[in-house]
Design an enzyme around this catalytic site. Sequence first.
Site, mmCIF file in Angstrom:
data_model
loop_
_atom_site.group_PDB
_atom_site.id
_atom_site.type_symbol
_atom_site.label_atom_id
_atom_site.label_comp_id
_atom_site.label_asym_id
_atom_site.label_seq_id
_atom_site.Cartn_x
_atom_site.Cartn_y
_atom_site.Cartn_z
ATOM 1 N N ASP A 100 8.548 6.691 4.754
ATOM 2 C CA ASP A 100 7.930 5.926 5.825
ATOM 3 C C ASP A 100 8.018 4.456 5.441
ATOM 4 O O ASP A 100 7.545 4.076 4.363
ATOM 5 C CB ASP A 100 6.446 6.334 5.862
ATOM 6 C CG ASP A 100 5.879 6.387 7.248
ATOM 7 O OD1 ASP A 100 6.607 6.098 8.205
ATOM 8 O OD2 ASP A 100 4.691 6.721 7.364
ATOM 9 N N ASP A 102 6.908 0.939 7.037
ATOM 10 C CA ASP A 102 6.161 0.325 8.139
ATOM 11 C C ASP A 102 6.131 -1.185 7.987
ATOM 12 O O ASP A 102 5.798 -1.693 6.916
ATOM 13 C CB ASP A 102 4.708 0.816 8.134
ATOM 14 C CG ASP A 102 4.575 2.286 8.496
ATOM 15 O OD1 ASP A 102 5.419 2.786 9.262
ATOM 16 O OD2 ASP A 102 3.620 2.921 8.025
HETATM 17 N N1 ROI Z 1 -1.479 9.302 3.372
HETATM 18 C C1 ROI Z 1 -1.182 8.575 2.286
HETATM 19 N N2 ROI Z 1 -1.955 8.699 1.208
HETATM 20 N N3 ROI Z 1 -0.120 7.742 2.248
HETATM 21 C C2 ROI Z 1 0.693 7.590 3.321
HETATM 22 O O1 ROI Z 1 1.664 6.800 3.257
HETATM 23 C C3 ROI Z 1 0.414 8.318 4.490
HETATM 24 N N4 ROI Z 1 1.182 8.215 5.606
HETATM 25 C C4 ROI Z 1 0.907 8.877 6.723
HETATM 26 C C5 ROI Z 1 -0.285 9.786 6.841
HETATM 27 C C6 ROI Z 1 0.174 11.160 7.282
HETATM 28 C C7 ROI Z 1 -1.236 9.186 7.859
HETATM 29 N N5 ROI Z 1 -1.008 9.920 5.593
HETATM 30 C C8 ROI Z 1 -0.704 9.183 4.480
HETATM 31 O O2 ROI Z 1 1.673 8.713 7.780
#
Ligand code: ROI
Length: 164
Positions: A100, A102
């Site tokens: 991910d 962002d």
């Molecule tokens: N939880 C953590 N600890 N780190 C993340 O990057 C992360 N990313 C997400 C969700 C599923 C909300 N939970 C996460 O997209």
Amino acid sequence: MSSTPTLAYIGLGSNLSEPLAQVQAAIHEITNITQINVMRVSSLYLSKPMGPQDQGDYINAVLALETSLSAIKLLDALQAIENEAGRVRKENRWGARVLDLDILLFGAEIINNPRLTIPHYGIKEREFVLTPLAEIAPNLILPGGESVKVLSQDIANNAMVKLS
Ligand code: ROI
């Protein structure tokens, strides 16, 4: 003609397919983009999943970059790296993910369109974003006027571990 580059902050996260290697590779890939200068990279953090608990722990980090790209072009470049890592878009919004990337902040821009919401809606509530962000940019003030350092001091502690 060259315009002033924009200072942007990127959140990185992974909890699938060797998360540590995923995040390290992504940092490397971002560094290799011609129109991007990576200025600072936070420590890597091991964090408990936010959302459903039937998924593995995450590796999270934040980096600061300067870029001549627009926010949308930066998003395109980051999504290309996510796709290369095997990220399946459409995967559960709150579920496990290979990678991910962002855009947390893009200069002082406030952007609300179907592909991009900046500042990222999670900045103020997420320890795994605020803590690494405060590590590399303690004096940063969010567009809403909040101090990143103060927010990070006030955020609930969820057993996050700083690696190295
Ligand atoms: N939880 C953590 N600890 N780190 C993340 O990057 C992360 N990313 C997400 C969700 C599923 C909300 N939970 C996460 O997209």
